[in-house]
Every structure is written in C-alpha cells, then in structure tokens.
Design an enzyme around this catalytic site. Structure first.
Site, PDB file in Angstrom:
ATOM      1  N   TYR A 147     135.547 134.763  43.868  1.00 52.37           N
ATOM      2  CA  TYR A 147     136.761 134.773  43.025  1.00 52.37           C
ATOM      3  C   TYR A 147     137.099 136.204  42.579  1.00 52.37           C
ATOM      4  O   TYR A 147     138.252 136.635  42.623  1.00 52.37           O
ATOM      5  CB  TYR A 147     136.498 133.867  41.820  1.00 52.37           C
ATOM      6  CG  TYR A 147     137.661 133.592  40.905  1.00 52.37           C
ATOM      7  CD1 TYR A 147     138.501 132.507  41.130  1.00 52.37           C
ATOM      8  CD2 TYR A 147     137.889 134.381  39.787  1.00 52.37           C
ATOM      9  CE1 TYR A 147     139.548 132.229  40.257  1.00 52.37           C
ATOM     10  CE2 TYR A 147     138.932 134.110  38.919  1.00 52.37           C
ATOM     11  CZ  TYR A 147     139.757 133.033  39.155  1.00 52.37           C
ATOM     12  OH  TYR A 147     140.791 132.755  38.283  1.00 52.37           O
ATOM     13  N   LYS A 151     140.544 138.123  43.481  1.00 49.35           N
ATOM     14  CA  LYS A 151     141.454 138.522  42.404  1.00 49.35           C
ATOM     15  C   LYS A 151     141.610 140.042  42.335  1.00 49.35           C
ATOM     16  O   LYS A 151     142.686 140.548  41.980  1.00 49.35           O
ATOM     17  CB  LYS A 151     140.968 137.955  41.066  1.00 49.35           C
ATOM     18  CG  LYS A 151     141.064 136.426  40.983  1.00 49.35           C
ATOM     19  CD  LYS A 151     142.507 135.945  41.045  1.00 49.35           C
ATOM     20  CE  LYS A 151     142.652 134.467  40.732  1.00 49.35           C
ATOM     21  NZ  LYS A 151     144.059 134.023  40.749  1.00 49.35           N
TER      22      LYS A 151
HETATM   23  N1  CAA Z   1     124.605 137.088  33.414  1.00 49.38           N
HETATM   24  C1  CAA Z   1     123.311 137.080  33.746  1.00 49.38           C
HETATM   25  N2  CAA Z   1     122.639 135.984  34.082  1.00 49.38           N
HETATM   26  C2  CAA Z   1     123.296 134.834  34.090  1.00 49.38           C
HETATM   27  C3  CAA Z   1     124.667 134.760  33.766  1.00 49.38           C
HETATM   28  C4  CAA Z   1     125.312 135.956  33.407  1.00 49.38           C
HETATM   29  N3  CAA Z   1     126.610 135.955  33.076  1.00 49.38           N
HETATM   30  N4  CAA Z   1     125.055 133.478  33.872  1.00 49.38           N
HETATM   31  C5  CAA Z   1     123.985 132.765  34.277  1.00 49.38           C
HETATM   32  N5  CAA Z   1     122.914 133.599  34.371  1.00 49.38           N
HETATM   33  C6  CAA Z   1     121.556 133.251  34.755  1.00 49.38           C
HETATM   34  C7  CAA Z   1     121.013 132.128  33.887  1.00 49.38           C
HETATM   35  O1  CAA Z   1     120.489 132.626  32.692  1.00 49.38           O
HETATM   36  C8  CAA Z   1     119.950 131.559  34.787  1.00 49.38           C
HETATM   37  O2  CAA Z   1     118.789 132.342  34.698  1.00 49.38           O
HETATM   38  P1  CAA Z   1     117.314 131.719  34.884  1.00 49.38           P
HETATM   39  O3  CAA Z   1     117.270 131.200  36.286  1.00 49.38           O
HETATM   40  O4  CAA Z   1     116.418 132.855  34.642  1.00 49.38           O
HETATM   41  O5  CAA Z   1     117.238 130.644  33.837  1.00 49.38           O
HETATM   42  C9  CAA Z   1     120.568 131.742  36.135  1.00 49.38           C
HETATM   43  O6  CAA Z   1     121.552 132.752  36.050  1.00 49.38           O
HETATM   44  C10 CAA Z   1     121.303 130.474  36.540  1.00 49.38           C
HETATM   45  O7  CAA Z   1     120.959 130.359  37.792  1.00 49.38           O
HETATM   46  P2  CAA Z   1     121.132 129.003  38.527  1.00 49.38           P
HETATM   47  O8  CAA Z   1     120.602 129.202  39.892  1.00 49.38           O
HETATM   48  O9  CAA Z   1     120.621 127.876  37.685  1.00 49.38           O
HETATM   49  O10 CAA Z   1     122.698 128.936  38.574  1.00 49.38           O
HETATM   50  P3  CAA Z   1     123.594 127.698  38.712  1.00 49.38           P
HETATM   51  O11 CAA Z   1     123.547 127.220  40.122  1.00 49.38           O
HETATM   52  O12 CAA Z   1     123.360 126.735  37.621  1.00 49.38           O
HETATM   53  O13 CAA Z   1     125.055 128.333  38.514  1.00 49.38           O
HETATM   54  C11 CAA Z   1     126.830 129.525  37.441  1.00 49.38           C
HETATM   55  C12 CAA Z   1     125.320 129.240  37.525  1.00 49.38           C
HETATM   56  C13 CAA Z   1     127.629 128.738  38.460  1.00 49.38           C
HETATM   57  C14 CAA Z   1     127.091 130.980  37.699  1.00 49.38           C
HETATM   58  C15 CAA Z   1     127.231 129.113  36.033  1.00 49.38           C
HETATM   59  O14 CAA Z   1     126.515 129.913  35.137  1.00 49.38           O
HETATM   60  C16 CAA Z   1     128.693 129.279  35.753  1.00 49.38           C
HETATM   61  O15 CAA Z   1     129.509 128.424  36.041  1.00 49.38           O
HETATM   62  N6  CAA Z   1     129.057 130.413  35.131  1.00 49.38           N
HETATM   63  C17 CAA Z   1     130.423 130.666  34.716  1.00 49.38           C
HETATM   64  C18 CAA Z   1     131.129 131.504  35.717  1.00 49.38           C
HETATM   65  C19 CAA Z   1     132.505 131.755  35.158  1.00 49.38           C
HETATM   66  O16 CAA Z   1     132.694 132.448  34.176  1.00 49.38           O
HETATM   67  N7  CAA Z   1     133.535 131.195  35.816  1.00 49.38           N
HETATM   68  C20 CAA Z   1     134.851 131.330  35.341  1.00 49.38           C
HETATM   69  C21 CAA Z   1     135.604 130.082  35.620  1.00 49.38           C
HETATM   70  S1  CAA Z   1     137.195 130.129  34.867  1.00 49.38           S
HETATM   71  C22 CAA Z   1     138.075 131.168  35.799  1.00 49.38           C
HETATM   72  O17 CAA Z   1     137.681 131.604  36.831  1.00 49.38           O
HETATM   73  C23 CAA Z   1     139.434 131.513  35.258  1.00 49.38           C
HETATM   74  C24 CAA Z   1     139.552 132.980  35.047  1.00 49.38           C
HETATM   75  O18 CAA Z   1     140.223 133.641  35.837  1.00 49.38           O
HETATM   76  C25 CAA Z   1     138.943 133.604  33.877  1.00 49.38           C
END
Ligand code: CAA
Length: 240
Positions: A147, A151
């Site tokens: 994404y 973008k």
């Molecule tokens: N920075 C650092 N570490 C992060 C993090 C971040 N921002 N977010 C997650 N992590 C870490 C977690 O702490 C976790 O660590 P541990 O394994 O040590 O516990 C790890 O990453 C998560 O890993 P997973 O393998 O479990 O990840 P997952 O498969 O569950 O997926 C994700 C994680 C999909 C990234 C989820 O955190 C997520 O959806 N994040 C949000 C992403 C986001 O902001 N999307 C925006 C959508 S809205 C949009 O896009 C509109 C717009 O234009 C703004």
C-alpha cells in the site's frame, strides 16, 4: 450546464463523502464502484447520484466506463481517483497476490482511469484530476509495503502529470488523508487502531467530509494555479 465529476470508489467511505460534497457544490457527479452492489444501490437511493460498476484495475473496463459516462452524462471535467484497497501483512508474510492486488488497484488503477480520459481533457483544454494518496505513502507503514509503495507512486505520478497537463489547463493534485473513520480503518485490529489514534495530535480519526472539502477546493475552476501539489490532511500525525 454544470461540470461533470467522476469519483472512483465513490459510493462508500471517503469516496461517498467526496461524491456528496461535489454534488452539493453544484457538480453533476457520477460514482464508480467495483463490487458492493447493495451499498451502491443504497447510495444512489439516498443521494440521487448515479453509479457505474467496473474495476479500476481493468484498463479496458475503465476506457469503456469513461466512454459510456461521456455519452450518457457529458464530458468528464473532474476525475477523482479515490478507489483503493488494503491487503495488510508484514512483508515476511505478504504474498505476491497481496502485492499485485494493491498495486493493480491503488497505482495502476490511477493510470487506467487517467490514461483514457487524458486525450479528451487535453482536447477540451480543461481538467481537474485529484488523486487520493495516503499518509502511508508519505511515511510508510508497518504491514503495508504494498500500500505504501502504491500510494507513494501516486504522488510521483501526480507531480509528473501536473507538468504535462499544465499547458492544457489540466491540474493534477494529490491529497494524503491520514486515518479516517471508514470501514478500511475499522478493519484494523482494535488494539492497533487505538495505538494509531494515540499518535494523532488532534486525538481522533478524521471524518470523510474533512477530505471531501479539500477535493472541492482543488476541483474548482479558479484553482487553476494549484497543480502538482499534495494536501496533507492527517490531524497533525505526520508533516512532510
Ligand atoms: N511497528 C513495529 N512492530 C509492529 C508494528 C509496528 N507498527 N505493528 C505490529 N508490530 C509487531 C507486533 O508487535 C508483533 O510483534 P511480536 O511478533 O514480537 O509480538 C508483530 O509485529 C506482529 O506480527 P504478526 O506476524 O503477528 O503480524 P500479523 O500477521 O498479525 O499482522 C499487521 C500484523 C497486519 C501489520 C497488523 O499489525 C496491522 O493490521 N497493522 C495495521 C497496519 C495499518 O496501519 N494499516 C492501515 C489500514 S487503513 C489505511 O490504509 C488507510 C490509510 O490510508 C491511512
């Protein structure tokens, strides 16, 4: 006769607010959508705005849709490239499909819509193109390599095309919304969403109407000197 505006992804989320705001501002608005027939029907019922269904990821469908709208409604003066999807995953889990789907819709979709319309706007010596990018194209986002790349690409596209459109009185601008209270953001896990809101100085998600007002501003006839610009609307979360 009022100017015609086409909003992609224009029946839901930020797009629906953009369609409504342009309509309110006196434009004849048509909204494109890709999949959700029910939402589109409800949107038309509530607003009177006509919807057309095709995927912006399909070039031929975009060209045909544009030709059909120009035939049925009139020359498209304003194009708002708003349609977008997310397929979030940390990069080590991201599949080629998740990469391609997001690039095809969020970046190639902007090409697919703009390219068939471009010669028409050039010939008519008028156009307003507004590309809805994202804060995450500016700053990058964990879980959004696809994404963020798309973008950010939209911003480069905007700046290049602004230079090409200038002599034909076509402006090309971008808006980078921050986190807005739409279904897309609500799909983010609640805990993650709470941590995002904590990073927004205004202390809340944005409203779709707060993005729509920037589109109306850029679409105006007297906005002709504003081109190649990026309007950031993110509650103070990130400054470029
Ligand atoms: N920075 C650092 N570490 C992060 C993090 C971040 N921002 N977010 C997650 N992590 C870490 C977690 O702490 C976790 O660590 P541990 O394994 O040590 O516990 C790890 O990453 C998560 O890993 P997973 O393998 O479990 O990840 P997952 O498969 O569950 O997926 C994700 C994680 C999909 C990234 C989820 O955190 C997520 O959806 N994040 C949000 C992403 C986001 O902001 N999307 C925006 C959508 S809205 C949009 O896009 C509109 C717009 O234009 C703004």
């Amino acid at each position: 006769m009022s100017r015609v505006a086409l909003v992609t992804g224009g029946s839901r989320g930020i797009g629906a607010a953009i369609s409504a705001a342009l309509s309110e501002a006196g434009y004849t608005v048509v909204a494109n959508y890709a999949g959700n027939d029910e939402a589109a029907a409800k949107f038309t019922e509530e607003t009177g705005i006509k919807t057309y269904k095709w995927s912006v990821a399909d070039y031929d469908a975009c060209a045909a849709g544009i030709a059909q709208i120009e035939e049925e409604v009139g020359p498209i003066d304003v194009l708002v490239n708003n349609a977008g999807i997310t397929r979030d995953a940390p990069f080590h889990k991201m599949t080629r499909e998740q990469w391609s789907q997001v690039i095809d819709t969020n970046l190639s979709g902007v090409f697919n819509m703009t390219h068939p319309l471009w010669p028409r706007m050039r010939e008519r010596k008028f156009g307003r193109i507004v590309n809805i990018s994202s804060i995450n194209g500016q700053k990058g986002q964990f879980g959004q390599a696809n994404y963020s790349a798309a973008k950010a690409g939209d911003l480069g596209f905007t700046k290049a095309l602004a230079q090409e459109g200038a002599r034909a009185n076509i402006t090309v601008n971008a808006i980078c919304p921050g986190y807005i209270g739409t279904e897309m953001v609500m799909a983010v896990p609640e805990k993650v969403r709470e941590s995002i809101i904590a990073q927004i100085p205004v202390g809340r998600l944005g409203e779709p109407s707060e993005i729509a007002r920037a589109v109306v501003f850029l679409a105006a006839d007297d906005a002709g000197f504003i081109t190649g610009s990026t309007i950031t609307a993110n509650g103070g979360q990130y400054f470029v």
